[in-house]
Design a protein around this motif. Structure first.
Motif, PDB file in Angstrom:
ATOM      1  N   UNK A   2       0.828  -1.191   0.000  1.00  0.00           N
ATOM      2  CA  UNK A   2       0.000   0.000   0.000  1.00  0.00           C
ATOM      3  C   UNK A   2       0.868   1.247   0.000  1.00  0.00           C
ATOM      4  N   UNK A   3       0.220   2.417  -0.311  1.00  0.00           N
ATOM      5  CA  UNK A   3       0.957   3.673  -0.256  1.00  0.00           C
ATOM      6  C   UNK A   3       1.511   3.931   1.124  1.00  0.00           C
ATOM      7  N   UNK A   4       0.739   3.551   2.149  1.00  0.00           N
ATOM      8  CA  UNK A   4       1.202   3.729   3.527  1.00  0.00           C
ATOM      9  C   UNK A   4       2.419   2.845   3.800  1.00  0.00           C
ATOM     10  N   UNK A   5       2.374   1.610   3.248  1.00  0.00           N
ATOM     11  CA  UNK A   5       3.510   0.709   3.428  1.00  0.00           C
ATOM     12  C   UNK A   5       4.756   1.233   2.750  1.00  0.00           C
ATOM     13  N   UNK A   6       4.605   1.800   1.535  1.00  0.00           N
ATOM     14  CA  UNK A   6       5.752   2.366   0.824  1.00  0.00           C
ATOM     15  C   UNK A   6       6.330   3.544   1.594  1.00  0.00           C
ATOM     16  N   UNK A   7       5.443   4.371   2.171  1.00  0.00           N
ATOM     17  CA  UNK A   7       5.917   5.509   2.961  1.00  0.00           C
ATOM     18  C   UNK A   7       6.692   5.028   4.191  1.00  0.00           C
ATOM     19  N   UNK A   8       6.185   3.962   4.817  1.00  0.00           N
ATOM     20  CA  UNK A   8       6.886   3.417   5.973  1.00  0.00           C
ATOM     21  C   UNK A   8       8.264   2.895   5.612  1.00  0.00           C
ATOM     22  N   UNK A   9       8.365   2.225   4.471  1.00  0.00           N
ATOM     23  CA  UNK A   9       9.679   1.723   4.039  1.00  0.00           C
ATOM     24  C   UNK A   9      10.615   2.876   3.692  1.00  0.00           C
ATOM     25  N   UNK A  10      10.068   3.942   3.100  1.00  0.00           N
ATOM     26  CA  UNK A  10      10.898   5.094   2.779  1.00  0.00           C
ATOM     27  C   UNK A  10      11.435   5.737   4.053  1.00  0.00           C
ATOM     28  N   UNK A  11      10.577   5.894   5.040  1.00  0.00           N
ATOM     29  CA  UNK A  11      11.024   6.441   6.320  1.00  0.00           C
ATOM     30  C   UNK A  11      12.046   5.513   6.976  1.00  0.00           C
ATOM     31  N   UNK A  12      11.825   4.205   6.822  1.00  0.00           N
ATOM     32  CA  UNK A  12      12.766   3.242   7.373  1.00  0.00           C
ATOM     33  C   UNK A  12      14.130   3.340   6.716  1.00  0.00           C
ATOM     34  N   UNK A  13      14.128   3.592   5.394  1.00  0.00           N
ATOM     35  CA  UNK A  13      15.402   3.749   4.688  1.00  0.00           C
ATOM     36  C   UNK A  13      16.149   4.973   5.195  1.00  0.00           C
ATOM     37  N   UNK A  14      15.407   6.076   5.361  1.00  0.00           N
ATOM     38  CA  UNK A  14      16.039   7.269   5.901  1.00  0.00           C
ATOM     39  C   UNK A  14      16.593   7.045   7.294  1.00  0.00           C
ATOM     40  N   UNK A  15      15.858   6.289   8.112  1.00  0.00           N
ATOM     41  CA  UNK A  15      16.295   6.010   9.472  1.00  0.00           C
ATOM     42  C   UNK A  15      17.587   5.183   9.480  1.00  0.00           C
ATOM     43  N   UNK A  16      17.683   4.205   8.566  1.00  0.00           N
ATOM     44  CA  UNK A  16      18.900   3.395   8.473  1.00  0.00           C
ATOM     45  C   UNK A  16      20.097   4.285   8.142  1.00  0.00           C
ATOM     46  N   UNK A  17      19.928   5.206   7.191  1.00  0.00           N
ATOM     47  CA  UNK A  17      21.024   6.098   6.806  1.00  0.00           C
ATOM     48  C   UNK A  17      21.416   7.022   7.956  1.00  0.00           C
ATOM     49  N   UNK A  18      20.412   7.539   8.665  1.00  0.00           N
ATOM     50  CA  UNK A  18      20.692   8.434   9.783  1.00  0.00           C
ATOM     51  C   UNK A  18      21.395   7.691  10.913  1.00  0.00           C
ATOM     52  N   UNK A  19      20.923   6.503  11.241  1.00  0.00           N
ATOM     53  CA  UNK A  19      21.514   5.741  12.339  1.00  0.00           C
ATOM     54  C   UNK A  19      22.973   5.400  12.075  1.00  0.00           C
ATOM     55  N   UNK A  20      23.340   5.248  10.790  1.00  0.00           N
ATOM     56  CA  UNK A  20      24.720   4.926  10.438  1.00  0.00           C
ATOM     57  C   UNK A  20      25.537   6.165  10.075  1.00  0.00           C
ATOM     58  N   UNK A  21      24.958   7.368  10.272  1.00  0.00           N
ATOM     59  CA  UNK A  21      25.612   8.612   9.874  1.00  0.00           C
ATOM     60  C   UNK A  21      26.125   8.502   8.438  1.00  0.00           C
ATOM     61  N   UNK A  22      25.226   8.012   7.559  1.00  0.00           N
ATOM     62  CA  UNK A  22      25.593   7.812   6.157  1.00  0.00           C
ATOM     63  C   UNK A  22      24.869   8.766   5.227  1.00  0.00           C
TER      64      UNK A  22
END
Length: 506
Positions: A2-22
């Motif tokens: 769903x669109x909501x699921x895609x948004x959640x994965x996008x936010x998750x991707x950003x979170x992974x990058x932030x957590x790794x200072x990448x």
């Protein structure tokens, strides 16, 4: 998803990058404008343990590997640009090309048997462990019953589902960029995302890759600049591809360029000429020529593998590309500018002379200079500014050409740091111009166009027998200055890296 699921994965991707200072790594703080610097420091408040482990490239590689196939392909592209981001950064990302974690050999054997519909022993005398693992598939060394050494490519389990999820996330990200980042709109983010998604989806059927490898093998044999291993058709299925073993050493290996009697200049020349000959002479080219897909052998032999992404150019694209390259080789900036306007590359509201002046400002400082003497980051920033000044927009139909130009130029730089891209390109472009722009060929082309126009008029005069189908409008491709000015800038527009560089280096 769903669109909501895609948004959640996008936010998750950003979170992974932030957590790794990448995302905006601390090591680059001195390069950031004030607003970006403030954002970088704010994001670092949310960084985790991974932010303290390794260099920026290592942290980004870990993040992209976790995020999936499409993100890994972005990392592969960035890894080719040591001249832009530095050798350590590029080397840290290089593992994404062919050194990812493999899946079990038992699962690969099962996939081979299911795809080919027979026991693995019916075709292979031996089937070994993985020798390379990339984002979509891994390769195994094997031997046929007749003793021939082969490479067997097997898709990763569940990869189709991951691609579908990544595609929805990428499409969502493109929509958000187009809505909230006005300067990026001329990069056509939604159309660019659609092109990347389609190319990746086609990679999921290895029967199509086998056909592309076979076609390009025939094309490469006509010039000899590059070769392709032969396809073993009885070992081809939707999830399995078998090809003869590639000669030489993978260019991604650290010692590949230290082989005895290796001619680096000739090798770099062959790479540039192979790509140009494929694109200009035949209209079909290998569109994923990074180091992990190239094998080298002395003195200057190149073998390409992994034909999952094939690019194609129609006759108009090939003609415009060749004429612009030839104009740059002759340093005839007025001619190059006229071709851009004739093709519709630059809106007619602008001045041909002013555009020629802009081209001269880019071309003259770098023409004839060794690659090691050119600061590509600043050239890219300048090119981005010029394309914005003259309202040039990205054309999705040329994304694969742009990406490949960027990659090929960078790989040639790595092979020979003093490589002269213009000297390498000149014989292939001269040959095309002599053949296609001679008076006789011009007459043939005009006659062919006239015949096509007459056929169209005749069809228009005929009464319709059924409701008319919607017209298919042929859109002329719009090139960029990039490799036409230096061999790489086209690719940077496609990836958007030039926009980032224009912020970092202004």
């Amino acid at each position: 998803m769903s669109g909501l699921g895609a948004f959640g994965r996008l936010m998750g991707a950003g979170w992974v990058l932030v957590r790794n200072d990448a995302l905006l790594p601390r090591e680059l703080e001195l390069l950031y404008p004030s607003g970006v610097l403030t954002l970088s420091k704010g994001l670092r408040l949310f960084a985790g343990r991974g932010a303290r482990v390794g260099r920026p490239g290592e942290r980004l590689a870990r993040s992209l590997e976790r995020l999936g196939p499409v993100a890994i392909k972005l990392g592969q592209l960035l890894s080719t640009r040591a001249d832009l981001f530095g050798a350590p950064f590029a080397e840290d990302l290089s593992r994404l090309k062919d050194r990812l974690d493999p899946f079990p050999t038992a699962a690969a054997r099962t996939a081979v048997e299911n795809s080919l519909g027979q026991p693995i022993e019916a075709l292979f005398a031996s089937f070994g462990e993985p020798v390379a693992a990339a984002s979509l598939a891994q390769a195994h060394e094997a031997a046929l019953l007749d003793g021939r050494r082969v490479a067997v490519k097997v898709l990763r389990p569940g990869i189709a589902r991951r691609i579908t999820e990544d595609a929805e996330v990428l499409a969502l990200a493109a929509r958000l960029i187009e809505r909230w980042a006005p300067p990026a709109r001329r990069l056509e983010p939604r159309a660019f995302a659609a092109t990347v998604i389609r190319a990746t989806e086609l990679e999921l059927d290895l029967r199509l890759e086998a056909a592309g490898a076979d076609e390009l093998g025939e094309v490469m044999a006509k010039d000899g600049y590059m070769r392709a291993p032969a396809v073993v058709w009885e070992g081809v299925g939707k999830r399995v591809l078998t090809m003869e073993w590639a000669r030489g050493t993978p260019l991604s290996d650290s010692g590949a360029l230290d082989q005895p009697d290796l001619d680096r200049k000739a090798l770099a020349d062959n790479l540039i000429r192979a790509f140009l000959a494929q694109a200009l002479d035949h209209g079909v080219f290998h569109a994923d020529l990074h180091e992990g897909n190239l094998f080298v052998a002395a003195p200057a032999q190149l073998t390409a593998v992994d034909f999952g992404i094939i690019g194609r150019l129609g006759a108009p694209e090939r003609r415009y590309l060749a004429e612009i390259l030839w104009g740059f080789l002759q340093r005839d900036y007025e001619r190059v500018a006229r071709v851009h306007f004739e093709a519709g590359y630059v809106p007619a509201t602008h001045s041909v002379s002013a555009f020629a002046q802009a081209l001269r400002a880019v071309g003259e400082p770098v023409f004839g200079r060794a690659a090691s003497q050119v600061a590509m980051s600043r050239v890219l920033a300048q090119l981005f500014e010029i394309t914005a000044l003259f309202d040039m927009r990205l054309r999705p139909e040329l994304v694969l050409l742009q990406k490949t130009m960027m990659t090929v130029e960078s790989v040639a730089r790595r092979i020979d740091p003093d490589h002269d891209i213009w000297a390498a390109a000149e014989p292939v472009v001269r040959r095309w111009v002599a053949r296609e722009l001679s008076p006789a060929s011009q007459v043939r082309r005009f006659a062919s166009e006239a015949q096509a126009a007459l056929r169209n008029l005749a069809r228009m005069a005929e009464p319709p027998l059924a409701p008319a189908e919607p017209a298919i409008v042929a859109v002329r491709p719009v090139s960029r200055l990039r490799w036409l000015a230096l061999g790489i800038a086209l690719g940077a527009l496609a990836s958007g890296s030039a926009f980032l560089l224009s912020l970092l280096f202004r």
